[in-house]
Design an enzyme around this catalytic site. Structure first.
Site, PDB file in Angstrom:
ATOM      1  CB  THR A 117      -6.330  -1.511   1.158  1.00  0.00           C
ATOM      2  OG1 THR A 117      -6.436  -2.824   1.712  1.00  0.00           O
ATOM      3  CG2 THR A 117      -7.597  -1.265   0.351  1.00  0.00           C
ATOM      4  CE1 TYR A 141     -10.162   0.087   4.240  1.00  0.00           C
ATOM      5  CE2 TYR A 141      -9.334  -2.087   3.649  1.00  0.00           C
ATOM      6  CZ  TYR A 141      -9.099  -0.779   4.017  1.00  0.00           C
ATOM      7  OH  TYR A 141      -7.802  -0.324   4.151  1.00  0.00           O
TER       8      TYR A 141
END
Ligand code: UDP
Length: 330
Positions: A117, A141
């Site tokens: 990501t 995250y």
């Protein structure tokens, strides 16, 4: 030989399964159905309900199904949720990935593609941000994905495994044949939320912060059509199979759009002037994230075919309408 797709019942994973089965590959899906749907899995694929953290199960699948490549999508993906539940994110995204990578090594799997990501960059000092920028995540995250990238890097140095870590920017849109799309209940991602507001499934849309240092004060993101993202995965798989080196590559177009621009695009595409409210900033949001997207073009020969915000939001709206007209969960 088959490809193991973890999280293959989820939004992006199910599109990968479609792409692989469309070209006749043998696919085994491993998904615990915590957020995915078995209906989203292409019927040609074998569906195994289970967890990527179950190393013995994964080792058995690798052995029995002749798995030679793993594409690892399974994980948790909501930035604010990761701030509220960091240990849950480190378990799902880091600890379980470690078990999966260990199973891959023990089973002699040579190729591994990982859903990483743009959140590994945190708040980049320069936009577009390229792969040389340092890791500097600002949410659990992002940290949880960064740690898996590091595990892959170190494992590839020590064992006979090559990998591609693909750093996704903001993925949206759906399969043009309407076989899958973003279907998560209580979705939080902007384009899905806006599509639901346009269709009347939500009373309004909140814009989280209008005081960012951007031209219109709202956050800027690089939105990529899921079809183009999946094309990058297929190219990465072919690259690894062809003996190519491990690689880390951004997946985005190199164009940024603000939250207000996305909302305007959804209003224009739907013809619905839904209510928009200005809300507080959301925790963990960087002001701007735009992909430096040269590497993936150069190393994989990737050429996006759906690089238009209008096409992305139109596709997302069509999928949302499809979900409403079917008995599927939205
Ligand atoms: N956003 C928003 N309202 C929403 C959902 C998202 O203003 O209902 C904003 C969010 O604050 C961020 C951008 O849209 O600036 C993209 O957020 P999203 O959750 O889609 O993806 P992320 O960039 O967090 O992965």
């Amino acid at each position: 030989m088959s490809v193991l797709v973890t999280g293959g019942a989820g939004y992006i994973g199910s599109h990968m399964v479609l792409a692989l089965t469309d070209r006749g590959e043998d696919v085994v899906v491993l998904d615990n159905l915590s957020t995915g749907f078995s209906w989203a899995v292409a019927p040609q694929a074998e569906m195994v309900v289970g967890d990527v953290g179950e190393q013995t199960l994964v080792e058995r699948l690798i052995r029995e199904r002749g798995v030679n490549a793993i594409v690892h999508f399974a994980g948790s993906i909501v930035v604010p949720e990761s701030i509220a539940d960091p240990l849950g994110y480190y378990l799902n995204n880091t600890v379980k990935s470690r078990a999966l990578i260990a199973a891959a090594v023990n089973g002699g799997v040579e190729h591994f593609i990982f859903s990483s990501t743009a959140a590994v960059y945190g708040m980049p000092e320069v936009n577009p941000v390229d792969e040389e920028a340092p890791f500097d995540p600002i949410s659990p995250y992002g940290s949880s994905k960064m740690m898996t990238e590091i595990m892959l890097r170190d494992t590839a140095a020590a064992h006979d495994l090559r990998y591609a870590a693909l750093r996704y920017f903001n993925v949206a849109g759906a399969d043009p044949k309407r076989r899958s799309g973003q279907s998560t209940p209580r979705a939080t991602h902007l384009i899905k939320v806006a599509a639901q507001a346009a269709l009347g499934d939500r009373s309004h849309l909140d814009i989280y912060g209008t005081d960012y240092p951007t031209p219109d004060g709202t956050c800027i993101r690089d939105y990529i059509h899921v079809t183009d993202l999946i094309a990058a995965h297929v190219l990465a798989l072919d690259h690894l199979r062809g003996g190519g080196d491990s690689l880390v590559a951004n997946c985005g177009y190199g164009d940024g759009f603000s939250v207000k621009e996305v909302v305007a695009a959804v209003k224009a595409a739907s013809g619905v002037d839904f209510e928009v409210r200005i809300a507080e900033r959301r925790a963990g949001d960087p002001a701007a994230l735009i992909a430096g997207a040269e590497q993936i073009r150069e190393k994989l020969g990737w050429t996006p075919e759906h690089a238009s915000l209008d096409e992305i939001v139109t596709s997302a709206l069509a999928w949302e309408e499809h979900l409403r007209s079917s008995d599927r969960v939205a």
